[in-house]
Design a protein around this motif. Structure first.
Motif, PDB file in Angstrom:
ATOM      1  N   GLN A 158       0.824  -1.209   0.000  1.00  0.00           N
ATOM      2  CA  GLN A 158       0.000   0.000   0.000  1.00  0.00           C
ATOM      3  C   GLN A 158       0.863   1.265   0.000  1.00  0.00           C
ATOM      4  O   GLN A 158       0.535   2.260  -0.658  1.00  0.00           O
ATOM      5  CB  GLN A 158      -0.918  -0.006   1.227  1.00  0.00           C
ATOM      6  CG  GLN A 158      -1.968  -1.109   1.203  1.00  0.00           C
ATOM      7  CD  GLN A 158      -2.933  -0.964   0.040  1.00  0.00           C
ATOM      8  OE1 GLN A 158      -3.285   0.156  -0.363  1.00  0.00           O
ATOM      9  NE2 GLN A 158      -3.357  -2.092  -0.520  1.00  0.00           N
ATOM     10  N   VAL A 159       1.975   1.207   0.742  1.00  0.00           N
ATOM     11  CA  VAL A 159       2.889   2.347   0.744  1.00  0.00           C
ATOM     12  C   VAL A 159       3.448   2.575  -0.649  1.00  0.00           C
ATOM     13  O   VAL A 159       3.546   3.715  -1.136  1.00  0.00           O
ATOM     14  CB  VAL A 159       4.023   2.120   1.759  1.00  0.00           C
ATOM     15  CG1 VAL A 159       5.112   3.187   1.610  1.00  0.00           C
ATOM     16  CG2 VAL A 159       3.473   2.134   3.185  1.00  0.00           C
ATOM     17  N   LEU A 160       3.826   1.489  -1.324  1.00  0.00           N
ATOM     18  CA  LEU A 160       4.356   1.617  -2.684  1.00  0.00           C
ATOM     19  C   LEU A 160       3.298   2.183  -3.622  1.00  0.00           C
ATOM     20  O   LEU A 160       3.591   3.042  -4.475  1.00  0.00           O
ATOM     21  CB  LEU A 160       4.820   0.240  -3.172  1.00  0.00           C
ATOM     22  CG  LEU A 160       5.407   0.203  -4.584  1.00  0.00           C
ATOM     23  CD1 LEU A 160       6.682   1.032  -4.653  1.00  0.00           C
ATOM     24  CD2 LEU A 160       5.661  -1.225  -5.028  1.00  0.00           C
ATOM     25  N   ILE A 161       2.043   1.718  -3.439  1.00  0.00           N
ATOM     26  CA  ILE A 161       0.972   2.240  -4.293  1.00  0.00           C
ATOM     27  C   ILE A 161       0.769   3.729  -4.045  1.00  0.00           C
ATOM     28  O   ILE A 161       0.638   4.530  -4.987  1.00  0.00           O
ATOM     29  CB  ILE A 161      -0.331   1.465  -4.020  1.00  0.00           C
ATOM     30  CG1 ILE A 161      -0.184   0.013  -4.509  1.00  0.00           C
ATOM     31  CG2 ILE A 161      -1.515   2.130  -4.699  1.00  0.00           C
ATOM     32  CD1 ILE A 161      -1.340  -0.877  -4.119  1.00  0.00           C
ATOM     33  N   GLU A 162       0.779   4.100  -2.774  1.00  0.00           N
ATOM     34  CA  GLU A 162       0.583   5.505  -2.463  1.00  0.00           C
ATOM     35  C   GLU A 162       1.748   6.372  -2.959  1.00  0.00           C
ATOM     36  O   GLU A 162       1.555   7.530  -3.342  1.00  0.00           O
ATOM     37  CB  GLU A 162       0.417   5.692  -0.946  1.00  0.00           C
ATOM     38  CG  GLU A 162      -0.861   5.100  -0.389  1.00  0.00           C
ATOM     39  CD  GLU A 162      -2.087   5.785  -0.933  1.00  0.00           C
ATOM     40  OE1 GLU A 162      -3.105   5.104  -1.146  1.00  0.00           O
ATOM     41  OE2 GLU A 162      -2.024   7.016  -1.181  1.00  0.00           O
ATOM     42  N   LEU A 163       2.924   5.810  -2.963  1.00  0.00           N
ATOM     43  CA  LEU A 163       4.077   6.581  -3.420  1.00  0.00           C
ATOM     44  C   LEU A 163       4.094   6.766  -4.934  1.00  0.00           C
ATOM     45  O   LEU A 163       4.540   7.799  -5.439  1.00  0.00           O
ATOM     46  CB  LEU A 163       5.377   5.900  -2.969  1.00  0.00           C
ATOM     47  CG  LEU A 163       5.756   6.041  -1.484  1.00  0.00           C
ATOM     48  CD1 LEU A 163       6.998   5.206  -1.177  1.00  0.00           C
ATOM     49  CD2 LEU A 163       5.997   7.493  -1.131  1.00  0.00           C
ATOM     50  N   HIS A 164       3.607   5.774  -5.674  1.00  0.00           N
ATOM     51  CA  HIS A 164       3.818   5.777  -7.125  1.00  0.00           C
ATOM     52  C   HIS A 164       2.527   5.773  -7.950  1.00  0.00           C
ATOM     53  O   HIS A 164       2.593   5.641  -9.181  1.00  0.00           O
ATOM     54  CB  HIS A 164       4.661   4.553  -7.526  1.00  0.00           C
ATOM     55  CG  HIS A 164       6.031   4.554  -6.908  1.00  0.00           C
ATOM     56  ND1 HIS A 164       7.029   5.368  -7.358  1.00  0.00           N
ATOM     57  CD2 HIS A 164       6.534   3.838  -5.866  1.00  0.00           C
ATOM     58  CE1 HIS A 164       8.126   5.157  -6.625  1.00  0.00           C
ATOM     59  NE2 HIS A 164       7.843   4.231  -5.719  1.00  0.00           N
ATOM     60  N   LYS A 165       1.365   5.895  -7.334  1.00  0.00           N
ATOM     61  CA  LYS A 165       0.151   5.931  -8.164  1.00  0.00           C
ATOM     62  C   LYS A 165       0.115   7.247  -8.944  1.00  0.00           C
ATOM     63  O   LYS A 165       0.443   8.326  -8.432  1.00  0.00           O
ATOM     64  CB  LYS A 165      -1.083   5.751  -7.294  1.00  0.00           C
ATOM     65  CG  LYS A 165      -1.348   6.876  -6.303  1.00  0.00           C
ATOM     66  CD  LYS A 165      -2.597   6.579  -5.506  1.00  0.00           C
ATOM     67  CE  LYS A 165      -2.886   7.683  -4.504  1.00  0.00           C
ATOM     68  NZ  LYS A 165      -4.111   7.412  -3.720  1.00  0.00           N
ATOM     69  N   SER A 166      -0.309   7.144 -10.243  1.00  0.00           N
ATOM     70  CA  SER A 166      -0.249   8.315 -11.139  1.00  0.00           C
ATOM     71  C   SER A 166      -1.467   9.231 -11.021  1.00  0.00           C
ATOM     72  O   SER A 166      -1.373  10.431 -11.247  1.00  0.00           O
ATOM     73  CB  SER A 166      -0.119   7.855 -12.589  1.00  0.00           C
ATOM     74  OG  SER A 166      -1.281   7.143 -12.978  1.00  0.00           O
ATOM     75  N   GLY A 167      -2.635   8.698 -10.734  1.00  0.00           N
ATOM     76  CA  GLY A 167      -3.845   9.501 -10.675  1.00  0.00           C
ATOM     77  C   GLY A 167      -4.518   9.684 -12.024  1.00  0.00           C
ATOM     78  O   GLY A 167      -5.543  10.353 -12.125  1.00  0.00           O
ATOM     79  N   PHE A 168      -3.933   9.135 -13.111  1.00  0.00           N
ATOM     80  CA  PHE A 168      -4.568   9.237 -14.429  1.00  0.00           C
ATOM     81  C   PHE A 168      -5.791   8.347 -14.496  1.00  0.00           C
ATOM     82  O   PHE A 168      -5.835   7.272 -13.894  1.00  0.00           O
ATOM     83  CB  PHE A 168      -3.596   8.828 -15.535  1.00  0.00           C
ATOM     84  CG  PHE A 168      -2.438   9.780 -15.676  1.00  0.00           C
ATOM     85  CD1 PHE A 168      -2.678  11.117 -15.953  1.00  0.00           C
ATOM     86  CD2 PHE A 168      -1.125   9.343 -15.553  1.00  0.00           C
ATOM     87  CE1 PHE A 168      -1.622  12.002 -16.083  1.00  0.00           C
ATOM     88  CE2 PHE A 168      -0.082  10.217 -15.693  1.00  0.00           C
ATOM     89  CZ  PHE A 168      -0.315  11.552 -15.954  1.00  0.00           C
ATOM     90  N   ALA A 169      -6.814   8.817 -15.274  1.00  0.00           N
ATOM     91  CA  ALA A 169      -7.996   7.986 -15.499  1.00  0.00           C
ATOM     92  C   ALA A 169      -7.682   6.925 -16.535  1.00  0.00           C
ATOM     93  O   ALA A 169      -6.861   7.114 -17.430  1.00  0.00           O
ATOM     94  CB  ALA A 169      -9.153   8.840 -15.975  1.00  0.00           C
ATOM     95  N   ARG A 170      -8.373   5.843 -16.427  1.00  0.00           N
ATOM     96  CA  ARG A 170      -8.162   4.769 -17.395  1.00  0.00           C
ATOM     97  C   ARG A 170      -8.723   5.202 -18.746  1.00  0.00           C
ATOM     98  O   ARG A 170      -9.789   5.795 -18.820  1.00  0.00           O
ATOM     99  CB  ARG A 170      -8.860   3.499 -16.923  1.00  0.00           C
ATOM    100  CG  ARG A 170      -8.275   2.930 -15.638  1.00  0.00           C
ATOM    101  CD  ARG A 170      -9.050   1.709 -15.189  1.00  0.00           C
ATOM    102  NE  ARG A 170      -8.489   1.129 -14.003  1.00  0.00           N
ATOM    103  CZ  ARG A 170      -8.741   1.528 -12.778  1.00  0.00           C
ATOM    104  NH1 ARG A 170      -9.592   2.525 -12.595  1.00  0.00           N
ATOM    105  NH2 ARG A 170      -8.183   0.955 -11.746  1.00  0.00           N
ATOM    106  N   PRO A 171      -8.046   4.950 -19.839  1.00  0.00           N
ATOM    107  CA  PRO A 171      -8.546   5.375 -21.166  1.00  0.00           C
ATOM    108  C   PRO A 171      -9.809   4.611 -21.542  1.00  0.00           C
ATOM    109  O   PRO A 171      -9.979   3.448 -21.185  1.00  0.00           O
ATOM    110  CB  PRO A 171      -7.378   5.055 -22.085  1.00  0.00           C
ATOM    111  CG  PRO A 171      -6.630   3.971 -21.401  1.00  0.00           C
ATOM    112  CD  PRO A 171      -6.757   4.229 -19.933  1.00  0.00           C
ATOM    113  N   SER A 172     -10.686   5.298 -22.259  1.00  0.00           N
ATOM    114  CA  SER A 172     -11.913   4.642 -22.727  1.00  0.00           C
ATOM    115  C   SER A 172     -11.603   3.785 -23.945  1.00  0.00           C
ATOM    116  O   SER A 172     -10.505   3.810 -24.492  1.00  0.00           O
ATOM    117  CB  SER A 172     -12.968   5.684 -23.072  1.00  0.00           C
ATOM    118  OG  SER A 172     -12.481   6.542 -24.094  1.00  0.00           O
TER     119      SER A 172
END
Length: 565
Positions: A282-296
């Protein structure tokens, strides 16, 4: 004159001579022994000094090792410091550094309390020993000087006796000689009388010298030297006692740091248990998640008809106008015993941890060893009885009562060994029957319970209640973190098995040993407690039981005596 020749000449022995009647005159033996004792004291001081250098070098290397692996960047600038793995590693480094400090403390205590004190004490013992031996040598020299004077007076007495006898023979011969003049005869008689008087004086001098020497010799052997030897004995015993205390300081220096070292090791254990893989993810996810939406989805563009192609509203890498669709983490039931470690082999007294044939051989070997020890004790008892009989018949050889403690101790050893022989014989009969039947009875083969297996049945949490510790499972978000420092997962899921009706017991069992159910999915039980059998052992060493007070969980199969319905 003839009576002077019959005076006996004394036969004395010098100090330390061969065949001396007094065993305490072994001056050279005591000198060598006391020197050996001082050398041993110096060797021990040297050993402890080198041991101190080893401890100091060990502590220095540990501190260098810790410094080498400490992170170069501060924790606030190091993203890796947020992972529990890194935090645990840093804690282990700190504990190792504290451990090195305790080794330095051991070295310091050994240097101050052993090396310095014993070295100073050794110098004092050497001076005292030198003084005692100088006193003994002076006494020996005085006795030898008296012996030389005695020998001189004896030789003078012997010489005067011979001269007196010779003069008497001359006077007698001249008295009988008719040709000798009266003056010659008178002169010879006067000479004989003079020689006789000198011999008498030599005799008195010799007798006085002999009496004086015997008195000095008695004082030397019965008073002077025993006192010196008593002083040397007291000195040597004090040295041995002090050395023994120095031996004890070696262990005391270690025992003083044992509590702190135990805390260091416990800290390492806590650091190891604090590693939380899910939390690190979870720490790794929080550190490196981009926040971009998934493309349609990419739309179909038809080039078969003439038209103006419009660019697609959606393309890879283009965020959507709307709120991005978030997909939560996969809801999958966590494994209750993931990657269980292999069970540790616990060596039991009856060797039930071994295969049956090996168990039989080892039991046979132990039985033979016990029988040999028993025979040795029996022989020793017989020897002590014979010695006691000799002491009773000849009291000057020893006190019979002094042998009673040894005889009692030997009898106690014999009784203890007999019980052990009976115990091993019973185990051997059981092992041989097991070999013959070629059957393993896991419910009764351990005289001492092995450690519970490191893995448990996969449905342990679904059949345990609050008493068995199943509600400490990581799946539950309503419970606080466990003592091992595990964090509560963000997503929880209730097991559907809790909604099922409780199963009926399939048998009855009794707890042979006490078991503390501290692990997940286990349940505690007391020795002799009656339990309901809910599920048999499936080959992993665990059996599911239910307590009468309520509570259900797994316990080691080897801790139970099972009776099926």
């Amino acid at each position: 004159m003839r009576e002077l020749k019959r005076i006996p000449t004394p036969r004395t022995r010098v100090f330390g001579g061969r065949g001396s009647r007094n065993p305490r005159d072994q001056f050279d033996v005591i000198e060598r022994h006391t020197q050996w004792g001082l050398d041993l004291l110096d060797r021990y001081v040297k050993f402890v000094k080198e041991r101190t250098e080893v401890e100091q070098a060990y502590a220095k290397q540990l501190r260098s090792l810790v410094k080498k692996y400490l992170p170069k960047r501060p924790a606030k600038d190091d993203p890796e410091s947020k992972f529990s793995q890194q935090q645990s590693f840093l804690q282990i480094l700190q504990e190792v550094n504290d451990f090195a400090g305790q080794r330095e403390l051991v070295a310091e205590n050994l240097s101050l309390r052993v090396c310095l004190e014993l070295a100073k004490y050794s110098q004092e013992m050497k001076q005292e020993r030198k003084m005692h031996f100088q006193e003994g040598r002076r006494a020996q020299q005085q006795l030898e000087s008296g012996f030389k004077q005695l020998e001189n007076s004896k030789r003078k007495f012997e010489r005067d006796c011979r001269e007196a006898e010779k003069a008497a023979q001359t006077a007698e011969r001249l008295d009988q000689d008719i040709n000798a003049t009266k003056a010659d005869v008178e002169k010879a008689k006067q000479q004989a009388h003079l020689r006789s008087h000198m011999a008498e004086e030599s005799k008195n001098e010799y007798a006085a010298q002999l009496q004086r020497f015997n008195r000095d010799q008695a004082h030397f052997y019965f008073s002077q030297m025993p006192q010196i030897f008593d002083k040397l004995q007291d000195m040597d015993e004090r040295r041995a006692t002090h050395l023994g205390a120095g031996y004890g300081l070696l262990s005391e220096a270690e025992l003083q740091v044992v509590p702190i070292i135990a805390k260091c090791l416990e800290g390492m254990k806590v650091a190891a248990a604090a590693v939380d893989a899910k939390n690190d993810s979870q720490v790794l996810i929080e550190l490196h998640k981009s926040g971009f939406a998934r493309p349609s989805d990419v739309e179909f563009e038809d080039f078969s008809q003439p038209m103006n192609r419009a660019p697609s509203d959606s393309s890879l890498g283009t965020p959507s106008e709307g709120r991005p669709e978030l997909r939560g983490p996969a809801r999958s039931r966590a494994k209750r015993w993931p990657f269980g470690k292999k069970n540790k082999t616990v060596v039991t007294e009856d060797f039930s941890h071994l295969p049956p044939e090996q168990q039989r051989k080892r039991l046979q070997q132990q039985l033979e060893d016990r029988n040999r020890e028993l025979q040795k004790e029996v022989d020793q008892r017989e020897a002590l009885k014979k010695m006691k009989d000799v002491y009773e018949k000849t009291p000057q050889m020893g006190d019979p009562a002094s042998l009673e403690p040894r005889i009692t101790e030997t009898l106690n050893n014999i009784e203890r060994l007999k019980l052990e022989v009976q115990k091993y014989e019973a185990w051997l009969v059981e092992a041989e029957s097991r070999v013959l039947s070629n059957r393993g009875d896991s419910l009764s083969r351990h005289a001492r319970p092995p450690e519970p297996p490191a893995s448990a049945p996969p449905d342990s949490s679904s059949s345990s209640n609050s008493n068995s510790g199943s509600q400490d499972n990581k799946e539950s978000s309503e419970e606080p973190p466990s003592e091992e420092g595990q964090d509560t997962p963000i997503y929880t899921e209730f097991d559907e098995d809790f909604e099922e009706e409780p199963a009926s017991p399939i048998g009855h069992c009794v707890a042979i040993y006490h078991f503390e159910g501290s692990s997940e999915g286990t349940i505690s039980m007391a020795e002799g407690e009656d339990l309901s059998l809910m599920e048999e052992d499936k080959g992993d060493g665990w059996t599911r039981v239910r307590r009468k007070q309520g509570g259900e969980g797994y316990v080691p199969t080897s801790y139970l005596r099972v009776t099926l319905n």
